[in-house]
Motif scaffolding. Structure first.
Motif, mmCIF file in Angstrom:
data_model
loop_
_atom_site.group_PDB
_atom_site.id
_atom_site.type_symbol
_atom_site.label_atom_id
_atom_site.label_comp_id
_atom_site.label_asym_id
_atom_site.label_seq_id
_atom_site.Cartn_x
_atom_site.Cartn_y
_atom_site.Cartn_z
ATOM 1 N N UNK A 159 -6.056 5.835 3.318
ATOM 2 C CA UNK A 159 -4.783 5.646 3.632
ATOM 3 C C UNK A 159 -4.187 4.373 2.878
ATOM 4 N N UNK A 160 -4.966 3.260 3.153
ATOM 5 C CA UNK A 160 -4.421 1.971 2.750
ATOM 6 C C UNK A 160 -4.208 1.861 1.136
ATOM 7 N N UNK A 161 -5.274 2.556 0.489
ATOM 8 C CA UNK A 161 -5.122 2.628 -0.954
ATOM 9 C C UNK A 161 -3.884 3.246 -1.227
ATOM 10 N N UNK A 162 -3.526 4.487 -0.681
ATOM 11 C CA UNK A 162 -2.296 5.220 -0.978
ATOM 12 C C UNK A 162 -0.911 4.246 -0.583
ATOM 13 N N UNK A 163 -1.178 3.771 0.726
ATOM 14 C CA UNK A 163 0.337 3.219 0.999
ATOM 15 C C UNK A 163 0.303 1.629 0.478
ATOM 16 N N UNK A 164 -0.676 1.029 0.711
ATOM 17 C CA UNK A 164 -0.569 -0.526 0.431
ATOM 18 C C UNK A 164 -0.688 -0.755 -0.778
ATOM 19 N N UNK A 165 -1.596 -0.344 -1.430
ATOM 20 C CA UNK A 165 -1.961 -0.566 -3.091
ATOM 21 C C UNK A 165 -1.099 0.272 -4.112
ATOM 22 N N UNK A 166 -0.344 1.511 -3.269
ATOM 23 C CA UNK A 166 0.398 2.127 -4.251
ATOM 24 C C UNK A 166 -0.378 2.924 -5.324
ATOM 25 N N UNK A 167 -1.421 3.405 -5.000
ATOM 26 C CA UNK A 167 -2.517 4.150 -6.098
ATOM 27 C C UNK A 167 -2.257 5.539 -5.613
ATOM 28 N N UNK A 168 -2.201 6.458 -6.531
ATOM 29 C CA UNK A 168 -1.997 7.905 -6.150
ATOM 30 C C UNK A 168 -3.474 8.347 -6.394
ATOM 31 N N UNK A 169 -3.597 9.713 -5.691
ATOM 32 C CA UNK A 169 -4.765 10.527 -5.634
ATOM 33 C C UNK A 169 -5.060 10.865 -7.369
ATOM 34 N N UNK A 170 -3.962 11.062 -8.014
ATOM 35 C CA UNK A 170 -4.287 11.365 -9.586
ATOM 36 C C UNK A 170 -4.895 10.386 -10.029
ATOM 37 N N UNK A 171 -4.758 9.067 -9.690
ATOM 38 C CA UNK A 171 -5.188 7.806 -10.411
ATOM 39 C C UNK A 171 -6.673 7.801 -9.974
ATOM 40 N N UNK A 172 -7.071 8.214 -9.065
ATOM 41 C CA UNK A 172 -8.553 8.123 -8.348
ATOM 42 C C UNK A 172 -9.389 9.086 -8.841
ATOM 43 N N UNK A 173 -8.745 10.345 -9.295
ATOM 44 C CA UNK A 173 -9.496 11.388 -9.572
ATOM 45 C C UNK A 173 -10.402 11.139 -10.580
ATOM 46 N N UNK A 174 -10.096 10.717 -11.900
ATOM 47 C CA UNK A 174 -11.127 10.295 -12.909
ATOM 48 C C UNK A 174 -12.315 9.298 -12.510
ATOM 49 N N UNK A 175 -11.758 8.442 -11.664
ATOM 50 C CA UNK A 175 -12.739 7.360 -11.270
ATOM 51 C C UNK A 175 -13.918 8.459 -10.307
ATOM 52 N N UNK A 176 -13.564 9.191 -9.570
ATOM 53 C CA UNK A 176 -14.374 9.954 -8.850
ATOM 54 C C UNK A 176 -15.250 10.954 -9.532
#
Length: 734
Positions: A159-176
């Motif tokens: 939640x911190x990554x989504x809300x505080x860093x303003x990073x979307x789940x779409x951005x994280x998907x390729x890194x996962x």
């Protein structure tokens, strides 16, 4: 295989089990306590019900027995011993099995699990630095922020990554997907008891406390089923004794339940227990969200809690083993349910302990007459704490006659003595508690010309004036614009009498304009955390005066309070109830006990029009034994509980004549039995509540089982006779 099922319909005529066939595909899923869907009635309407028993044989033609349709997976299964307890409640307090099951299952439906997700850096630091440089060159700003953050902190809540860093789940998907980061999900409880502060070791008990704790625990180890009653003066450290025996039971793997009379006490109690038990303590009460309640239910069931704290409903926490059920301030009437089934938490706790090998401990500075009577008869083991744990002396109590104040020309709600003592405390920066057993601005709104009292159109009770310019009914919640004309004589002389908490707040503020005042009553504590916010503010000394109703005099411990004022001691004395003197004595004694708990200069002022009444005199002297001797004498001469048992039968309905006819029918049952002492049927003081009329019957007998048998006979008549169609009959035991 066959299952006996109790239908999930609250109707007397359906208050027995129905047998259903278990299809082979469901045999592994159906068990006692499971909620199932079944076809019911001629139209095979889908209903829900609880399985009470599994058996291999059927008492009916198997060809006519219907199949269970399925298992309700969203429902919480009932523990088998809670099913047995529900039956015991139904048998001893009336109502249907369905109503009893609703009582013992504080959580009935599963809620969506809360999942805690954490993002981890899944590559070594050197690789991460290379990726950071690459993403910088390619201007992947979101990825740069994420990798930089994870290099600084290797794990970050999702939640911190989504809300505080303003990073979307779409951005994280390729890194996962390429293994740069990983997301770990784990179950998380919605825990309402997360508090600040470190866990602390228990305090060292004084000799008196140690003797009580040792005596109770020795009885527990010996398997003595006899309940314990701790009679300890206010401030004697009963809570420390409770925590000590709970800790010893927890060390044996046995959790305990700590009952408190109402939600208002939760905050301070939980704070004290949290310091001792950390996150092994939790709470269960009606103001929690569905998710919070469900998670506490699961934590208890999974053995993750050593002590559950809460009002009456916490009694049914689904522990499979039990150490102690402790009922603090056991004299409080809130331990008796006012809705069907009208169970009493004390005998119900004793029965649950009997089922699970636990022990019931009752505690109070002013034990209820029934509990002390049981102790005198040898049914309970009596323990006493005669001194305050801090070494402080009991508060000095003075009684002020308000009749004499009136004669002296003082028409204020504050006597001259109380006014002067408040002024002194404010000057010394000490705190004051003012107790008034009424909320709203006024108790009675009436016509000064003809005396007509303005009553709620739905209930036989007077309306109360509030600051919003409206009249409120404190029974059904009905409100109206403040009356300006008498409905009987037309006079405009409408007046409000008997000041309540809102009015007194205004008057006290006028007398002491610099004082910081908090008001605590039903109206100011409606919100989820209403009680905790007010009590926390007062404990932090953000206010000088705490003004409130009964909830402020029950069990609270504020070291800086050196003065308590009781503004209207007579209100509970004038209630037409045989327990009026007992309730008044308890309230006054408990109120006086809030003063001077940490020091020896505590004072209490009791304002009354009956300064010579024995309940007032003995409360001022804080002499429980003297009050008990006087009151038990009256109970014996008038044959009231606890000397005898009392069954109260109410008949409710919207048609007055049908209610009277139904009550007479039940009186006929008593006449047919013969040899019984009973009063009624008659209309009670409030004949009408929420558009329902009521009639009442009182039956007395020395044997409790006799009254249970009478209740069973009356329930049979209610089920069979059409006289009772559209009527409600309830039973209450004392």
């Amino acid at each position: 295989m066959y299952a006996d099922v109790i239908i999930d319909i609250s109707h007397e005529k359906l208050d027995h089990v129905f047998t259903y066939h278990i299809p082979e595909k469901l045999e592994c899923a159906v068990a006692p306590g499971v909620c199932v869907k079944i076809p019911f009635g001629r139209g095979d309407t889908g209903r829900t019900g609880y399985v009470t028993e599994i058996r291999e044989t059927c008492d009916y033609d198997p060809a006519k027995v219907k199949d269970i349709l399925g298992v309700i997976k969203s429902a919480v299964p009932a523990e088998s011993h809670l099913m047995a307890l529900a039956y015991w409640i139904k048998k001893n307090f009336g109502g249907t099995m369905h109503q009893a099951l609703r009582t013992v299952l504080p959580v009935k439906v599963k809620t969506e699990e809360k999942v805690k997700r954490t993002v981890y850096l899944n590559v070594d630091r050197e690789t991460a630095m290379d990726l950071l440089a690459l993403y910088n060159r390619k201007h992947y700003r979101a990825r740069v922020r994420l990798i930089a953050a994870l290099l600084e902190e290797p794990s970050i809540p999702y939640e911190v990554i989504l809300q505080k860093l303003n990073i979307t789940a779409q951005t994280m998907r390729p890194l996962i997907e390429d293994g740069t980061i990983k997301v770990v999900s784990e179950k998380a409880y919605r825990n309402p008891t997360i508090l600040a502060g470190e866990k602390q070791e228990g305090v060292t008990l004084n000799a008196e406390q140690q003797a009580v704790a040792d005596g109770i625990f020795a009885s527990f180890l010996e398997g003595d089923p006899k309940p314990a009653l701790i009679k300890g003066v206010t401030g004697s450290g009963k809570t420390e004794v409770y925590m000590e025996i709970i800790a010893r039971a927890a060390a044996m793997g046995k959790p305990s339940i700590m009952l408190i009379p109402e939600i208002a006490l939760t905050y301070q109690t939980v704070m004290r227990f949290y310091k001792r038990f950390g996150d092994r303590v939790s709470i269960l009460h009606s103001r929690l969200s569905k998710g919070e309640r469900y998670d506490q239910y699961l934590r208890a069931k999974n053995g993750e809690i050593d002590v559950m704290i809460g009002p009456r409903s916490a009694l049914f926490t689904p522990f499979t083993e039990l150490g102690f059920i402790i009922i603090d301030e056991e004299h409080e009437t809130t331990y008796k349910s006012e809705t069907v089934p009208k169970y009493d938490a004390i005998p119900t706790a004793i029965e649950r302990c009997r089922m699970l090998g636990g022990m019931t401990v009752l505690g109070s500075a002013t034990p209820s007459l029934p509990s002390y009577y049981h102790a005198m008869q040898g049914d309970y083991t009596l323990y006493t704490l005669q001194n305050r744990a801090t070494g402080a002396s009991m508060a000095k109590v003075s009684v002020v006659s308000m009749a004499q104040e009136m004669q002296a020309g003082n028409r204020s709600v504050l006597s001259r003595e109380l006014h002067d003592k408040i002024a002194l405390r404010l000057e010394r920066r000490e705190q004051v508690m003012l107790f008034m057993n009424r909320r709203g601005i006024a108790g009675v709104i009436s016509c000064r010309s003809c005396g007509e009292v303005i009553k709620c159109p739905h209930c036989d009770i007077s309306m109360s004036q509030h600051n919003d310019g409206r009249m409120h009914c404190h029974y059904c919640g009905h409100t109206e614009v403040m009356a300006t004309q008498c409905p009987v004589c037309g006079s405009t002389k409408i007046g409000a009498f008997k000041a309540g908490t809102q009015k007194i707040e205004l008057l006290v503020q006028k007398e002491f304009p610099k004082a910081r005042i908090l008001r605590m009553d039903f109206d100011t504590t409606r919100g989820k955390d209403g009680h905790a916010k007010i009590l926390s503010a007062f404990a932090n000394q953000d206010a000088d005066i705490l003004l409130g109703t009964q909830m402020i005099v029950k069990g609270h411990d504020f070291p800086n309070v050196t003065l308590v004022g009781v503004l209207a001691a007579d209100m509970s004395l004038n209630v037409p109830d045989y327990t009026a003197a007992e309730r008044t004595f308890a309230l006054l004694t408990q109120a006086a006990g809030r003063a001077g708990r940490a020091r020896s200069d505590g004072e209490a002022v009791i304002q009354t029009y009956h300064p010579d009444h024995y309940a007032v005199v003995t409360a001022a002297a804080q002499d429980y034994e003297a009050f008990y001797a006087e009151e038990i004498g009256y109970r014996k001469s008038l044959q009231f509980p606890p000397v005898v048992h009392l069954l109260t039968v109410y008949v409710f309905g919207t048609d007055r004549s049908r209610v009277e006819k139904g009550a007479l029918k039940l009186a006929g049952v008593l006449e047919a039995i013969g040899g019984l002492r009973y009063i009624g049927p008659a209309a009670p003081n409030m004949e009408k509540i929420k558009d329902n009329y009521q009639n009442v019957l009182y039956i007395k007998d020395a044997k409790y089982d006799t009254l249970v048998d009478i209740k069973d006979r009356m329930e049979a008549v209610v089920r069979l006779e059409r006289t009772f169609d559209n009527l409600t009959v309830t039973f209450g035991f004392e």
